[in-house]
Design a protein around this motif. Structure first.
Motif, PDB file in Angstrom:
ATOM      1  N   ARG A 272       0.827  -1.197   0.000  1.00 61.79           N
ATOM      2  CA  ARG A 272       0.000   0.000   0.000  1.00 61.79           C
ATOM      3  C   ARG A 272       0.868   1.256   0.000  1.00 61.79           C
ATOM      4  N   VAL A 273       0.541   2.181  -0.896  1.00 60.82           N
ATOM      5  CA  VAL A 273       1.295   3.428  -1.013  1.00 60.82           C
ATOM      6  C   VAL A 273       0.285   4.571  -1.086  1.00 60.82           C
ATOM      7  N   GLU A 274       0.238   5.404  -0.059  1.00 59.17           N
ATOM      8  CA  GLU A 274      -0.743   6.473   0.034  1.00 59.17           C
ATOM      9  C   GLU A 274      -0.035   7.810   0.259  1.00 59.17           C
ATOM     10  N   PHE A 275      -0.780   8.899   0.058  1.00 59.12           N
ATOM     11  CA  PHE A 275      -0.230  10.232   0.285  1.00 59.12           C
ATOM     12  C   PHE A 275      -1.358  11.193   0.632  1.00 59.12           C
ATOM     13  N   ARG A 276      -0.989  12.334   1.170  1.00 57.14           N
ATOM     14  CA  ARG A 276      -1.943  13.387   1.509  1.00 57.14           C
ATOM     15  C   ARG A 276      -2.048  14.365   0.352  1.00 57.14           C
ATOM     16  N   PRO A 277      -3.192  14.446  -0.338  1.00 50.28           N
ATOM     17  CA  PRO A 277      -3.291  15.372  -1.467  1.00 50.28           C
ATOM     18  C   PRO A 277      -3.097  16.820  -1.065  1.00 50.28           C
ATOM     19  N   GLU A 278      -3.539  17.173   0.150  1.00 50.36           N
ATOM     20  CA  GLU A 278      -3.317  18.539   0.604  1.00 50.36           C
ATOM     21  C   GLU A 278      -1.837  18.817   0.827  1.00 50.36           C
ATOM     22  N   GLY A 279      -1.083  17.774   1.191  1.00 52.21           N
ATOM     23  CA  GLY A 279       0.359  17.927   1.351  1.00 52.21           C
ATOM     24  C   GLY A 279       1.052  18.196   0.026  1.00 52.21           C
TER      25      GLY A 279
ATOM     26  N   ASP B  34     -15.038  14.592  -0.639  1.00 55.29           N
ATOM     27  CA  ASP B  34     -16.449  14.699  -0.287  1.00 55.29           C
ATOM     28  C   ASP B  34     -17.043  15.953  -0.924  1.00 55.29           C
ATOM     29  N   ARG B  35     -18.272  16.278  -0.567  1.00 55.66           N
ATOM     30  CA  ARG B  35     -18.968  17.412  -1.196  1.00 55.66           C
ATOM     31  C   ARG B  35     -18.321  18.754  -0.873  1.00 55.66           C
ATOM     32  N   ARG B  36     -17.600  18.828   0.223  1.00 53.52           N
ATOM     33  CA  ARG B  36     -16.905  20.073   0.585  1.00 53.52           C
ATOM     34  C   ARG B  36     -15.550  20.196  -0.081  1.00 53.52           C
ATOM     35  N   GLY B  37     -15.115  19.128  -0.744  1.00 53.13           N
ATOM     36  CA  GLY B  37     -13.806  19.133  -1.372  1.00 53.13           C
ATOM     37  C   GLY B  37     -12.707  18.592  -0.486  1.00 53.13           C
ATOM     38  N   ASP B  38     -13.070  18.026   0.660  1.00 55.96           N
ATOM     39  CA  ASP B  38     -12.073  17.448   1.563  1.00 55.96           C
ATOM     40  C   ASP B  38     -11.864  15.974   1.232  1.00 55.96           C
ATOM     41  N   PRO B  39     -10.635  15.463   1.362  1.00 54.36           N
ATOM     42  CA  PRO B  39     -10.393  14.042   1.090  1.00 54.36           C
ATOM     43  C   PRO B  39     -11.176  13.159   2.059  1.00 54.36           C
ATOM     44  N   VAL B  40     -11.773  12.094   1.537  1.00 54.27           N
ATOM     45  CA  VAL B  40     -12.489  11.151   2.392  1.00 54.27           C
ATOM     46  C   VAL B  40     -11.555  10.086   2.955  1.00 54.27           C
ATOM     47  N   ARG B  41     -10.354   9.997   2.397  1.00 56.10           N
ATOM     48  CA  ARG B  41      -9.324   9.062   2.866  1.00 56.10           C
ATOM     49  C   ARG B  41      -8.005   9.504   2.231  1.00 56.10           C
ATOM     50  N   PRO B  42      -6.862   8.976   2.678  1.00 55.69           N
ATOM     51  CA  PRO B  42      -5.610   9.291   1.984  1.00 55.69           C
ATOM     52  C   PRO B  42      -5.685   8.879   0.517  1.00 55.69           C
ATOM     53  N   ALA B  43      -5.019   9.636  -0.339  1.00 61.34           N
ATOM     54  CA  ALA B  43      -4.995   9.322  -1.765  1.00 61.34           C
ATOM     55  C   ALA B  43      -4.187   8.052  -2.012  1.00 61.34           C
ATOM     56  N   LEU B  44      -4.512   7.342  -3.091  1.00 58.29           N
ATOM     57  CA  LEU B  44      -3.835   6.104  -3.446  1.00 58.29           C
ATOM     58  C   LEU B  44      -2.898   6.368  -4.619  1.00 58.29           C
ATOM     59  N   SER B  45      -1.604   6.205  -4.386  1.00 55.67           N
ATOM     60  CA  SER B  45      -0.623   6.359  -5.460  1.00 55.67           C
ATOM     61  C   SER B  45      -0.800   5.266  -6.506  1.00 55.67           C
ATOM     62  N   TRP B  46      -0.366   5.564  -7.723  1.00 56.80           N
ATOM     63  CA  TRP B  46      -0.386   4.514  -8.759  1.00 56.80           C
ATOM     64  C   TRP B  46       0.548   3.367  -8.377  1.00 56.80           C
ATOM     65  N   LEU B  47       1.506   3.620  -7.476  1.00 60.79           N
ATOM     66  CA  LEU B  47       2.417   2.574  -7.024  1.00 60.79           C
ATOM     67  C   LEU B  47       1.740   1.566  -6.099  1.00 60.79           C
ATOM     68  N   ASP B  48       0.560   1.900  -5.587  1.00 62.90           N
ATOM     69  CA  ASP B  48      -0.166   1.047  -4.650  1.00 62.90           C
ATOM     70  C   ASP B  48      -0.660  -0.211  -5.378  1.00 62.90           C
ATOM     71  N   ASN B  49      -0.325  -1.388  -4.846  1.00 65.48           N
ATOM     72  CA  ASN B  49      -0.647  -2.655  -5.513  1.00 65.48           C
ATOM     73  C   ASN B  49      -1.663  -3.504  -4.753  1.00 65.48           C
ATOM     74  N   ARG B  50      -2.463  -2.892  -3.895  1.00 62.11           N
ATOM     75  CA  ARG B  50      -3.409  -3.673  -3.101  1.00 62.11           C
ATOM     76  C   ARG B  50      -4.500  -4.327  -3.964  1.00 62.11           C
ATOM     77  N   ALA B  51      -4.754  -3.799  -5.151  1.00 63.68           N
ATOM     78  CA  ALA B  51      -5.909  -4.228  -5.953  1.00 63.68           C
ATOM     79  C   ALA B  51      -5.542  -5.231  -7.039  1.00 63.68           C
ATOM     80  N   THR B  52      -4.522  -6.047  -6.804  1.00 63.62           N
ATOM     81  CA  THR B  52      -4.115  -7.032  -7.810  1.00 63.62           C
ATOM     82  C   THR B  52      -5.239  -8.016  -8.117  1.00 63.62           C
TER      83      THR B  52
END
Length: 336
Positions: free
Chosen positions: A35-42, A81-99
């Motif tokens: 799993r590879v995630e990041f903060r879009p606001e960051g 979400d509707r306010r424009g806030d992330p509902v969870r950390p973003a998923l990098s394309w490097l993230d391989n959880r969905a094989t």
């Protein structure tokens, strides 16, 4: 502004394309297993900081009109979400959880049929479609809260201007887009549970998205005005920058992804030619693309061998009408 996978870069040019300033910093990820995630606001905060660094070395930015043009990675997934806030950390394309979920996409739609629609020869955990399928199975409440399904560049455009748009050269890397029809693939959207109306409207490469929001302009260095341009995929911008965005010229990009790209002439779909195809910089353009994650390749000295494999794949799968090509290389990991 280049939202790269390894580094995020800002370069300032004047109206004659003379380079005035450069600033860069590593992209920051949270990694756990596959799993590879990041903060879009960051990411956005870092971009603002890099713009300020560049302006500090110019000195007279306040009397100029500024255009922020975006390039960079395509597949990384941001859910808001509707306010424009992330509902969870973003998923990098490097993230391989969905094989496993990528395998489901192939079984459900057929690899050959999906290739004809998406331009991608096979399903992969890289694509947002597979990640969305994983979220539907493992985090259904996340999708219930999601009002906007965006790629990282879409989200940055929204943060700058208040308007989220999906620039067309990045759509083929989602497995959600029908490249030849120029629209999202409804059957795939239903299967991976994309909320209705949550995808960004598609715009051509190089679209002027509009003015920077006043509250964001207050965070930027003084300038007479700020506007934002949607830009294009980094590999295709490299083609334009090296003068190889012309039929028959092969562009090699040696960044985090080692790739070969080629603008086609007289292209038509052939299921036997297993190379991905994408919307290009102009309406109606099709660009062939082949790439691999090259981080390890560069470190162990095998980049040339990987490049040769990519190049062979491009040529075996190019239209027979394409003339003999020139070849140009672009190394975005080297400043300038």
């Amino acid at each position: 502004m280049d939202v790269g996978t390894t580094n995020i870069k800002v370069v300032v040019f004047d109206e004659c394309l003379r380079r005035l300033a450069v600033a860069a910093a590593p992209a920051v990820y949270q990694r756990t297993g596959d799993r590879v995630e990041f903060r879009p606001e960051g990411v956005f905060d870092l971009v603002i900081e890099l713009i300020a660094r560049c302006a500090g070395s110019i000195g007279d930015a306040a009397r100029h009109d500024a255009m922020i043009a975006l390039t960079g990675q395509a597949e990384s997934l941001v859910l808001n979400d509707r306010r424009g806030d992330p509902v969870r950390p973003a998923l990098s394309w490097l993230d391989n959880r969905a094989t496993a979920e990528a395998g489901e996409l192939g079984e459900r739609f057929g690899v050959e049929n999906a290739f004809a629609v998406t331009g991608e020869p096979g399903p992969s955990a890289t694509w947002p479609a597979a990640k969305l399928r994983w979220l539907a199975k493992n985090e259904p409440r996340t999708l219930d809260r999601t009002a906007a399904v965006l790629m990282v560049k879409d989200d940055l455009l929204r943060r700058f201007t208040g308007t989220a748009v999906g620039e067309v050269t990045t759509r083929g890397f989602t497995y959600l887009y029908d490249v030849r029809r120029g629209r999202y693939w409804e059957e795939m959207l239903d299967f991976v549970s994309v909320p209705a109306g949550s995808l960004a409207p598609i715009v051509p490469a190089g679209t002027d998205v509009g003015r920077v929001l006043p509250q964001i302009a207050d965070r930027l260095p003084p300038a007479r005005s700020y506007r934002v341009n949607a830009g294009a995929l980094d590999h295709f911008c490299a083609m334009a920058g090296t003068g190889s965005y012309t039929p028959g010229a092969v562009s090699e990009s040696a960044g985090t992804v080692l790739s070969l790209s080629m603008l086609t002439a007289g292209w038509s779909f052939d299921p036997e030619r297993k190379v991905s195809f994408h919307a290009g910089l102009r309406p109606g353009d099709i660009v062939l693309f082949n790439g691999v994650d090259s981080g390890a390749s560069r470190s162990n000295g095998s980049a040339a061998r990987v490049s040769a494999v990519c190049r062979t794949t491009i040529w075996r799968n190019a239209s027979p009408r394409v003339p003999p090509a020139t070849h140009r290389s672009f190394c975005p990991t080297s400043p300038g």
